[in-house]
Enzyme design. Sequence first.
Site, PDB file in Angstrom:
ATOM      1  N   LYS A 170     -10.860  -0.607  10.108  1.00  0.00           N
ATOM      2  CA  LYS A 170     -10.985  -1.817   9.287  1.00  0.00           C
ATOM      3  C   LYS A 170     -11.266  -3.048  10.142  1.00  0.00           C
ATOM      4  CE  LYS A 170      -8.149  -0.107   5.522  1.00  0.00           C
ATOM      5  NZ  LYS A 170      -6.886  -0.189   4.766  1.00  0.00           N
ATOM      6  N   ASP A 215       2.535  -4.925   8.267  1.00  0.00           N
ATOM      7  CA  ASP A 215       1.361  -4.097   8.040  1.00  0.00           C
ATOM      8  C   ASP A 215       0.142  -5.016   8.170  1.00  0.00           C
ATOM      9  OD1 ASP A 215      -0.812  -2.764   7.008  1.00  0.00           O
ATOM     10  OD2 ASP A 215       0.225  -1.988   5.235  1.00  0.00           O
ATOM     11  N   CYS A 228      -4.732   2.366  -3.784  1.00  0.00           N
ATOM     12  CA  CYS A 228      -3.497   2.874  -3.145  1.00  0.00           C
ATOM     13  C   CYS A 228      -2.315   1.941  -3.380  1.00  0.00           C
ATOM     14  CB  CYS A 228      -3.676   3.115  -1.648  1.00  0.00           C
ATOM     15  SG  CYS A 228      -4.878   4.371  -1.261  1.00  0.00           S
ATOM     16  N   HIS A 281       0.867  -1.187   0.000  1.00  0.00           N
ATOM     17  CA  HIS A 281       0.000   0.000   0.000  1.00  0.00           C
ATOM     18  C   HIS A 281       0.903   1.237   0.000  1.00  0.00           C
ATOM     19  CE1 HIS A 281      -2.881   2.888   1.794  1.00  0.00           C
ATOM     20  NE2 HIS A 281      -3.845   2.037   1.476  1.00  0.00           N
ATOM     21  N   GLN A 284      -4.845  -5.453   6.868  1.00  0.00           N
ATOM     22  CA  GLN A 284      -5.809  -6.381   6.268  1.00  0.00           C
ATOM     23  C   GLN A 284      -5.784  -7.758   6.913  1.00  0.00           C
ATOM     24  OE1 GLN A 284      -8.098  -5.560   4.083  1.00  0.00           O
ATOM     25  NE2 GLN A 284      -7.349  -3.552   3.465  1.00  0.00           N
TER      26      GLN A 284
HETATM   27  C1  LIG Z   1      -5.890   0.513   4.445  1.00  0.00           C
HETATM   28  C2  LIG Z   1      -4.497   0.066   4.401  1.00  0.00           C
HETATM   29  C3  LIG Z   1      -3.459   0.892   4.844  1.00  0.00           C
HETATM   30  C4  LIG Z   1      -3.697   2.298   5.318  1.00  0.00           C
HETATM   31  O1  LIG Z   1      -4.600   2.353   6.384  1.00  0.00           O
HETATM   32  P1  LIG Z   1      -5.191   3.747   6.877  1.00  0.00           P
HETATM   33  O2  LIG Z   1      -6.320   3.356   7.763  1.00  0.00           O
HETATM   34  O3  LIG Z   1      -5.653   4.492   5.649  1.00  0.00           O
HETATM   35  O4  LIG Z   1      -4.116   4.459   7.593  1.00  0.00           O
HETATM   36  C5  LIG Z   1      -2.182   0.387   4.815  1.00  0.00           C
HETATM   37  N1  LIG Z   1      -1.925  -0.860   4.385  1.00  0.00           N
HETATM   38  C6  LIG Z   1      -2.886  -1.681   3.954  1.00  0.00           C
HETATM   39  C7  LIG Z   1      -2.542  -3.066   3.513  1.00  0.00           C
HETATM   40  C8  LIG Z   1      -4.208  -1.243   3.944  1.00  0.00           C
HETATM   41  O5  LIG Z   1      -5.175  -2.060   3.503  1.00  0.00           O
END
Ligand SMILES: *Cc1c(COP(=O)(O)O)cnc(C)c1O
Length: 411
Positions: free
Chosen positions: A231, A205, A369, A128, A208
Amino acid sequence: MSELEKKSFNVREIREEFPALRQQIYGKNLIYFDNGATSQKPQMVLNAINLFYSKENANIHRGVHYMSQKATTEYEAARQRIQHYIGARKSEEIIFTKGTTDSINLVAFSFGQLLSSGDEILISAMEHHSNIVPWQMLCERQGCILKVAPINQRGELIMEEFERLLSPKTKLVSITHISNTLGTVNPVKEIIQKAHAVGAKVLIDGAQSIQHMHINVKELDCDFYVFSSHKVFGPTGIGVLYGKEDLLDRMPPYQGGGDMISRVTFERTTYNELPFKFEAGTPHIAGGICLGKAFEFLESIDMEAAERHERELANYAEGMLDTFEGLQIIGEAKNKTSVVSFSVKGIHPFDIGTLLDKQGIAVRTGHHCTQPLMDFYGIPGTVRASFAFYNTKEEIDTFVQAVERSLSMLR
Ligand SMILES: *Cc1c(COP(=O)(O)O)cnc(C)c1O
Protein backbone atom coordinates in the site's frame (compact mmCIF):
# COMPACT_ATOMS: atom_id res chain seq x y z
CA MET A 1 20.47 9.70 1.99
CA SER A 2 18.50 9.77 -1.22
CA GLU A 3 19.64 9.50 -4.82
CA LEU A 4 16.64 11.57 -5.79
CA GLU A 5 16.43 15.08 -4.54
CA LYS A 6 13.22 16.20 -2.88
CA LYS A 7 11.33 17.98 -5.62
CA SER A 8 8.51 20.48 -5.43
CA PHE A 9 5.24 18.58 -5.68
CA ASN A 10 4.22 18.02 -9.30
CA VAL A 11 1.55 15.45 -10.11
CA ARG A 12 2.47 15.23 -13.82
CA GLU A 13 6.07 14.38 -13.01
CA ILE A 14 5.07 11.89 -10.33
CA ARG A 15 2.67 10.11 -12.72
CA GLU A 16 5.48 9.56 -15.20
CA GLU A 17 7.15 7.29 -12.66
CA PHE A 18 4.16 4.91 -12.63
CA PRO A 19 3.85 2.87 -15.84
CA ALA A 20 0.63 1.17 -14.68
CA LEU A 21 -1.16 4.53 -14.84
CA ARG A 22 -0.48 4.87 -18.57
CA GLN A 23 -2.75 1.95 -19.55
CA GLN A 24 -6.09 1.82 -21.25
CA ILE A 25 -8.83 -0.43 -19.90
CA TYR A 26 -11.73 -1.22 -22.28
CA GLY A 27 -10.27 1.46 -24.56
CA LYS A 28 -10.48 4.13 -21.82
CA ASN A 29 -7.60 5.78 -19.97
CA LEU A 30 -7.29 3.95 -16.66
CA ILE A 31 -8.41 5.90 -13.61
CA TYR A 32 -7.01 4.05 -10.64
CA PHE A 33 -8.99 4.94 -7.50
CA ASP A 34 -8.38 1.74 -5.53
CA ASN A 35 -5.28 2.85 -3.67
CA GLY A 36 -6.79 1.87 -0.33
CA ALA A 37 -6.59 -1.76 -1.50
CA THR A 38 -3.15 -1.48 -3.03
CA SER A 39 -1.02 1.19 -4.68
CA GLN A 40 0.75 1.12 -8.05
CA LYS A 41 4.55 0.85 -8.18
CA PRO A 42 7.08 3.43 -9.37
CA GLN A 43 9.63 2.53 -12.06
CA MET A 44 12.52 2.41 -9.59
CA VAL A 45 10.77 -0.32 -7.59
CA LEU A 46 10.01 -2.28 -10.79
CA ASN A 47 13.64 -1.93 -11.89
CA ALA A 48 14.86 -3.12 -8.50
CA ILE A 49 12.67 -6.26 -8.65
CA ASN A 50 14.06 -7.09 -12.09
CA LEU A 51 17.65 -6.37 -11.07
CA PHE A 52 17.47 -8.48 -7.93
CA TYR A 53 16.17 -11.59 -9.66
CA SER A 54 18.33 -11.07 -12.77
CA LYS A 55 21.66 -10.58 -11.05
CA GLU A 56 21.62 -10.48 -7.28
CA ASN A 57 19.43 -13.37 -6.15
CA ALA A 58 21.04 -15.14 -3.18
CA ASN A 59 20.03 -16.15 0.32
CA ILE A 60 21.03 -13.79 3.11
CA HIS A 61 22.65 -13.82 6.56
CA ARG A 62 24.47 -17.13 6.01
CA GLY A 63 26.49 -17.20 2.80
CA VAL A 64 30.20 -16.53 2.56
CA HIS A 65 29.98 -15.81 -1.15
CA TYR A 66 29.86 -12.45 -2.85
CA MET A 67 26.20 -12.49 -3.92
CA SER A 68 24.94 -13.57 -0.53
CA GLN A 69 26.90 -10.84 1.19
CA LYS A 70 25.68 -8.23 -1.29
CA ALA A 71 22.05 -9.30 -0.83
CA THR A 72 22.49 -9.22 2.95
CA THR A 73 23.95 -5.72 2.80
CA GLU A 74 21.10 -4.47 0.65
CA TYR A 75 18.42 -6.11 2.77
CA GLU A 76 19.86 -4.55 5.91
CA ALA A 77 20.29 -1.19 4.17
CA ALA A 78 16.55 -1.29 3.36
CA ARG A 79 15.82 -1.89 7.02
CA GLN A 80 17.92 1.14 7.94
CA ARG A 81 16.28 3.31 5.33
CA ILE A 82 12.86 2.48 6.78
CA GLN A 83 14.17 3.04 10.31
CA HIS A 84 15.33 6.55 9.38
CA TYR A 85 12.18 7.36 7.43
CA ILE A 86 9.86 6.59 10.35
CA GLY A 87 12.24 7.95 12.97
CA ALA A 88 12.86 4.72 14.89
CA ARG A 89 15.79 4.81 17.31
CA LYS A 90 17.42 1.60 16.07
CA SER A 91 17.24 -0.67 13.03
CA GLU A 92 16.66 -3.57 15.47
CA GLU A 93 13.21 -2.09 16.03
CA ILE A 94 12.22 -2.72 12.40
CA ILE A 95 10.93 -6.28 11.96
CA PHE A 96 10.15 -7.47 8.44
CA THR A 97 6.84 -9.36 8.27
CA LYS A 98 4.45 -10.36 5.48
CA GLY A 99 2.37 -7.21 5.97
CA THR A 100 -0.02 -5.47 8.33
CA THR A 101 -2.06 -8.61 9.03
CA ASP A 102 1.05 -10.62 9.80
CA SER A 103 2.47 -7.85 12.01
CA ILE A 104 -0.72 -7.64 14.07
CA ASN A 105 -0.84 -11.43 14.42
CA LEU A 106 2.78 -11.41 15.58
CA VAL A 107 1.97 -8.88 18.30
CA ALA A 108 -1.28 -10.65 19.26
CA PHE A 109 0.56 -13.93 19.68
CA SER A 110 3.83 -12.74 21.18
CA PHE A 111 2.85 -9.70 23.25
CA GLY A 112 -0.28 -11.75 24.02
CA GLN A 113 1.92 -14.32 25.77
CA LEU A 114 2.71 -11.64 28.37
CA LEU A 115 -1.00 -11.16 29.18
CA SER A 116 -3.28 -13.05 31.50
CA SER A 117 -6.95 -13.78 31.99
CA GLY A 118 -8.99 -10.62 32.58
CA ASP A 119 -6.53 -8.28 30.86
CA GLU A 120 -8.22 -6.00 28.35
CA ILE A 121 -7.50 -5.07 24.73
CA LEU A 122 -9.17 -1.93 23.46
CA ILE A 123 -9.90 -1.38 19.76
CA SER A 124 -12.32 0.90 17.90
CA ALA A 125 -15.52 0.29 15.96
CA MET A 126 -13.84 1.27 12.66
CA GLU A 127 -11.13 -1.41 12.62
CA HIS A 128 -10.19 -3.59 9.67
CA HIS A 129 -10.86 -7.30 10.25
CA SER A 130 -7.13 -7.83 10.65
CA ASN A 131 -7.22 -5.57 13.71
CA ILE A 132 -10.22 -7.40 15.19
CA VAL A 133 -9.85 -11.14 14.61
CA PRO A 134 -6.30 -11.65 15.99
CA TRP A 135 -7.48 -10.07 19.26
CA GLN A 136 -10.58 -12.27 19.39
CA MET A 137 -8.29 -15.29 18.92
CA LEU A 138 -6.04 -14.04 21.72
CA CYS A 139 -9.07 -13.62 23.99
CA GLU A 140 -10.14 -17.21 23.21
CA ARG A 141 -6.66 -18.53 23.98
CA GLN A 142 -5.96 -16.56 27.09
CA GLY A 143 -9.18 -15.27 28.57
CA CYS A 144 -8.46 -11.64 27.77
CA ILE A 145 -11.37 -9.29 27.14
CA LEU A 146 -11.88 -7.30 23.94
CA LYS A 147 -13.44 -3.85 24.33
CA VAL A 148 -14.63 -1.73 21.42
CA ALA A 149 -14.70 2.07 21.54
CA PRO A 150 -17.73 3.39 19.63
CA ILE A 151 -17.92 5.99 16.87
CA ASN A 152 -20.50 8.63 15.99
CA GLN A 153 -22.51 8.89 12.76
CA ARG A 154 -19.84 11.05 11.15
CA GLY A 155 -17.42 8.15 11.66
CA GLU A 156 -15.34 9.75 14.40
CA LEU A 157 -14.12 7.98 17.50
CA ILE A 158 -16.09 9.21 20.53
CA MET A 159 -13.20 10.27 22.73
CA GLU A 160 -15.19 10.39 25.99
CA GLU A 161 -16.33 6.81 25.44
CA PHE A 162 -12.80 5.76 24.56
CA GLU A 163 -11.52 7.30 27.80
CA ARG A 164 -14.31 5.67 29.78
CA LEU A 165 -13.22 2.25 28.48
CA LEU A 166 -9.57 2.87 29.37
CA SER A 167 -8.54 1.54 32.76
CA PRO A 168 -5.56 -0.05 34.49
CA LYS A 169 -6.96 -3.35 33.15
CA THR A 170 -6.27 -2.13 29.59
CA LYS A 171 -2.98 -3.68 28.50
CA LEU A 172 -3.10 -2.73 24.85
CA VAL A 173 -4.91 -0.20 22.69
CA SER A 174 -4.84 -1.27 19.04
CA ILE A 175 -6.26 1.30 16.68
CA THR A 176 -6.12 2.37 13.07
CA HIS A 177 -4.45 5.66 12.27
CA ILE A 178 -6.72 6.21 9.24
CA SER A 179 -9.89 4.25 8.49
CA ASN A 180 -9.64 2.43 5.15
CA THR A 181 -13.42 2.67 4.74
CA LEU A 182 -14.20 6.18 6.03
CA GLY A 183 -10.94 8.09 5.65
CA THR A 184 -11.24 9.24 9.28
CA VAL A 185 -7.90 10.33 10.73
CA ASN A 186 -7.84 9.30 14.38
CA PRO A 187 -6.19 11.59 16.96
CA VAL A 188 -3.52 8.99 17.62
CA LYS A 189 -1.17 11.24 19.55
CA GLU A 190 -3.86 12.02 22.10
CA ILE A 191 -4.93 8.36 22.18
CA ILE A 192 -1.35 7.28 22.87
CA GLN A 193 -0.94 9.79 25.70
CA LYS A 194 -4.20 8.75 27.34
CA ALA A 195 -3.39 5.04 27.01
CA HIS A 196 0.09 5.49 28.44
CA ALA A 197 -1.40 7.35 31.40
CA VAL A 198 -3.13 4.12 32.49
CA GLY A 199 -0.08 1.98 31.66
CA ALA A 200 -1.43 0.51 28.39
CA LYS A 201 0.74 -0.04 25.33
CA VAL A 202 -0.45 1.19 21.92
CA LEU A 203 -0.36 -0.42 18.48
CA ILE A 204 -1.07 1.90 15.55
CA ASP A 205 -2.36 0.24 12.39
CA GLY A 206 -0.56 2.40 9.85
CA ALA A 207 -1.77 0.49 6.76
CA GLN A 208 -3.53 3.66 5.56
CA SER A 209 -1.36 6.39 7.01
CA ILE A 210 2.27 5.96 5.98
CA GLN A 211 1.50 6.52 2.28
CA HIS A 212 -0.45 9.70 3.04
CA MET A 213 1.45 11.58 5.71
CA HIS A 214 4.78 12.03 7.41
CA ILE A 215 5.15 9.45 10.20
CA ASN A 216 7.57 9.71 13.09
CA VAL A 217 7.19 6.90 15.61
CA LYS A 218 9.37 8.66 18.16
CA GLU A 219 7.21 11.79 18.08
CA LEU A 220 4.03 9.70 18.23
CA ASP A 221 5.54 7.62 21.04
CA CYS A 222 3.54 4.56 19.89
CA ASP A 223 4.77 1.18 21.11
CA PHE A 224 4.04 -0.59 17.83
CA TYR A 225 3.41 0.75 14.34
CA VAL A 226 2.55 -1.64 11.50
CA PHE A 227 2.10 -1.32 7.75
CA SER A 228 2.08 -3.21 4.43
CA SER A 229 4.60 -2.60 1.66
CA HIS A 230 2.06 -3.01 -1.13
CA LYS A 231 0.00 0.00 0.00
CA VAL A 232 3.08 2.21 0.16
CA PHE A 233 4.28 1.68 -3.45
CA GLY A 234 6.33 -1.46 -2.72
CA PRO A 235 5.80 -5.13 -3.59
CA THR A 236 3.25 -7.48 -2.01
CA GLY A 237 4.21 -10.11 0.55
CA ILE A 238 6.25 -7.87 2.83
CA GLY A 239 5.55 -5.35 5.55
CA VAL A 240 6.88 -3.94 8.77
CA LEU A 241 6.36 -4.18 12.47
CA TYR A 242 8.01 -1.33 14.33
CA GLY A 243 8.23 -1.97 18.06
CA LYS A 244 10.06 -0.30 20.91
CA GLU A 245 13.22 -2.25 21.65
CA ASP A 246 12.61 -2.95 25.34
CA LEU A 247 9.16 -4.30 24.54
CA LEU A 248 10.33 -6.50 21.64
CA ASP A 249 13.11 -7.78 23.89
CA ARG A 250 10.59 -8.93 26.46
CA MET A 251 8.36 -10.64 23.90
CA PRO A 252 8.86 -14.35 23.07
CA PRO A 253 9.43 -15.40 19.43
CA TYR A 254 6.38 -15.83 17.19
CA GLN A 255 7.66 -18.58 14.89
CA GLY A 256 10.58 -20.98 15.21
CA GLY A 257 13.06 -21.94 12.52
CA GLY A 258 16.26 -20.85 10.85
CA ASP A 259 17.70 -17.35 11.37
CA MET A 260 15.77 -16.73 14.59
CA ILE A 261 18.09 -18.89 16.73
CA SER A 262 21.41 -18.31 18.36
CA ARG A 263 22.23 -21.94 19.24
CA VAL A 264 20.13 -25.08 18.79
CA THR A 265 20.53 -28.39 20.60
CA PHE A 266 17.82 -31.00 21.10
CA GLU A 267 17.72 -30.12 24.79
CA ARG A 268 17.57 -26.36 24.56
CA THR A 269 17.58 -23.56 22.02
CA THR A 270 18.59 -19.97 22.61
CA TYR A 271 17.12 -17.25 20.45
CA ASN A 272 18.81 -14.75 18.23
CA GLU A 273 18.85 -11.05 19.05
CA LEU A 274 16.55 -8.43 17.51
CA PRO A 275 15.36 -8.14 14.83
CA PHE A 276 16.19 -11.72 13.81
CA LYS A 277 14.38 -13.24 16.79
CA PHE A 278 11.14 -12.43 14.96
CA GLU A 279 12.27 -13.32 11.44
CA ALA A 280 12.22 -17.12 11.22
CA GLY A 281 13.12 -18.71 7.90
CA THR A 282 14.21 -17.25 4.59
CA PRO A 283 12.46 -13.90 4.34
CA HIS A 284 11.06 -12.12 1.29
CA ILE A 285 14.51 -10.84 0.35
CA ALA A 286 13.58 -9.11 -2.91
CA GLY A 287 10.53 -7.68 -1.16
CA GLY A 288 12.58 -6.12 1.61
CA ILE A 289 15.12 -4.62 -0.78
CA CYS A 290 12.39 -3.27 -3.06
CA LEU A 291 10.41 -1.86 -0.14
CA GLY A 292 13.61 0.03 0.62
CA LYS A 293 13.43 1.37 -2.94
CA ALA A 294 9.82 2.44 -2.39
CA PHE A 295 11.00 4.47 0.60
CA GLU A 296 13.80 5.95 -1.46
CA PHE A 297 11.07 7.07 -3.86
CA LEU A 298 8.98 8.46 -0.98
CA GLU A 299 11.96 10.47 0.23
CA SER A 300 11.78 12.40 -3.03
CA ILE A 301 8.14 13.39 -2.41
CA ASP A 302 7.10 16.46 -0.47
CA MET A 303 4.65 14.59 1.77
CA GLU A 304 3.01 17.70 3.20
CA ALA A 305 2.16 18.92 -0.28
CA ALA A 306 1.05 15.40 -1.23
CA GLU A 307 -1.27 15.24 1.76
CA ARG A 308 -2.78 18.65 0.90
CA HIS A 309 -3.28 17.50 -2.69
CA GLU A 310 -5.03 14.28 -1.63
CA ARG A 311 -7.34 16.14 0.75
CA GLU A 312 -8.22 18.57 -2.03
CA LEU A 313 -9.09 15.66 -4.30
CA ALA A 314 -11.34 14.10 -1.66
CA ASN A 315 -13.09 17.40 -0.85
CA TYR A 316 -13.56 18.16 -4.52
CA ALA A 317 -15.08 14.73 -5.23
CA GLU A 318 -17.35 14.83 -2.18
CA GLY A 319 -18.59 18.31 -2.96
CA MET A 320 -19.90 17.15 -6.32
CA LEU A 321 -21.13 13.67 -5.34
CA ASP A 322 -23.03 15.11 -2.38
CA THR A 323 -25.44 16.85 -4.76
CA PHE A 324 -26.59 13.55 -6.33
CA GLU A 325 -30.06 12.47 -5.32
CA GLY A 326 -30.12 9.52 -2.89
CA LEU A 327 -26.36 9.46 -2.56
CA GLN A 328 -24.97 9.40 0.94
CA ILE A 329 -21.32 9.96 1.80
CA ILE A 330 -20.27 7.42 4.43
CA GLY A 331 -17.65 8.94 6.71
CA GLU A 332 -17.83 12.68 7.31
CA ALA A 333 -15.22 13.13 9.99
CA LYS A 334 -13.86 16.64 10.44
CA ASN A 335 -10.37 15.27 10.03
CA LYS A 336 -10.46 12.94 7.04
CA THR A 337 -8.34 12.21 4.03
CA SER A 338 -8.11 10.62 0.61
CA VAL A 339 -11.08 8.24 0.86
CA VAL A 340 -14.57 8.89 -0.53
CA SER A 341 -17.04 6.16 0.39
CA PHE A 342 -20.69 6.38 -0.58
CA SER A 343 -23.87 4.41 -0.88
CA VAL A 344 -26.89 5.16 -3.04
CA LYS A 345 -30.43 4.43 -1.98
CA GLY A 346 -31.91 1.44 -3.79
CA ILE A 347 -28.76 0.62 -5.74
CA HIS A 348 -26.22 -2.06 -4.84
CA PRO A 349 -22.61 -0.80 -4.65
CA PHE A 350 -21.49 -3.74 -6.79
CA ASP A 351 -23.64 -2.55 -9.72
CA ILE A 352 -22.13 0.93 -9.58
CA GLY A 353 -18.61 -0.53 -9.36
CA THR A 354 -19.25 -2.75 -12.38
CA LEU A 355 -20.47 0.14 -14.52
CA LEU A 356 -17.54 2.31 -13.44
CA ASP A 357 -15.16 -0.50 -14.38
CA LYS A 358 -16.57 -0.54 -17.90
CA GLN A 359 -15.62 3.14 -18.08
CA GLY A 360 -12.02 2.38 -17.11
CA ILE A 361 -12.40 3.41 -13.48
CA ALA A 362 -11.13 1.13 -10.72
CA VAL A 363 -12.92 1.52 -7.38
CA ARG A 364 -13.60 -0.92 -4.59
CA THR A 365 -17.08 -2.01 -3.63
CA GLY A 366 -18.23 -4.05 -0.65
CA HIS A 367 -17.54 -4.06 3.06
CA HIS A 368 -13.79 -3.28 2.78
CA CYS A 369 -12.97 -5.86 5.49
CA THR A 370 -14.93 -3.76 7.99
CA GLN A 371 -18.19 -5.67 8.40
CA PRO A 372 -18.95 -4.39 11.92
CA LEU A 373 -18.66 -0.86 10.54
CA MET A 374 -21.14 -1.67 7.74
CA ASP A 375 -23.49 -3.09 10.40
CA PHE A 376 -23.18 0.19 12.32
CA TYR A 377 -24.35 2.13 9.25
CA GLY A 378 -26.90 -0.56 8.36
CA ILE A 379 -25.63 -0.97 4.80
CA PRO A 380 -24.19 -3.98 2.94
CA GLY A 381 -21.24 -2.02 1.62
CA THR A 382 -20.09 1.15 -0.07
CA VAL A 383 -18.48 2.28 -3.28
CA ARG A 384 -15.04 3.49 -2.26
CA ALA A 385 -12.78 5.75 -4.26
CA SER A 386 -9.40 6.04 -2.54
CA PHE A 387 -6.75 8.42 -3.84
CA ALA A 388 -2.98 8.52 -3.96
CA PHE A 389 -0.79 11.54 -4.64
CA TYR A 390 -0.60 10.56 -8.32
CA ASN A 391 -4.33 11.11 -8.88
CA THR A 392 -5.63 14.31 -10.48
CA LYS A 393 -8.60 16.67 -10.43
CA GLU A 394 -9.30 15.82 -14.07
CA GLU A 395 -9.66 12.18 -13.08
CA ILE A 396 -12.19 13.22 -10.43
CA ASP A 397 -14.18 15.16 -13.06
CA THR A 398 -14.33 12.06 -15.25
CA PHE A 399 -15.18 9.88 -12.27
CA VAL A 400 -18.05 12.09 -11.10
CA GLN A 401 -19.52 12.15 -14.61
CA ALA A 402 -19.19 8.37 -14.78
CA VAL A 403 -20.99 7.98 -11.45
CA GLU A 404 -23.78 10.21 -12.74
CA ARG A 405 -24.07 8.18 -15.93
CA SER A 406 -24.02 4.89 -13.98
CA LEU A 407 -26.76 6.05 -11.62
CA SER A 408 -29.00 7.13 -14.48
CA MET A 409 -28.53 3.71 -16.09
CA LEU A 410 -29.40 1.90 -12.85
CA ARG A 411 -32.48 3.95 -12.03
C1 LIG B 1 -5.24 -3.13 4.20
C2 LIG B 1 -5.41 -2.92 5.63
C3 LIG B 1 -5.05 -3.90 6.56
C4 LIG B 1 -4.53 -5.25 6.14
O1 LIG B 1 -3.39 -5.16 5.34
P1 LIG B 1 -2.82 -6.44 4.58
O2 LIG B 1 -1.85 -5.87 3.61
O3 LIG B 1 -4.00 -7.10 3.89
O4 LIG B 1 -2.19 -7.31 5.58
C5 LIG B 1 -5.20 -3.61 7.89
N1 LIG B 1 -5.66 -2.42 8.31
C6 LIG B 1 -6.02 -1.46 7.46
C7 LIG B 1 -6.51 -0.15 7.98
C8 LIG B 1 -5.91 -1.68 6.09
O5 LIG B 1 -6.28 -0.71 5.23
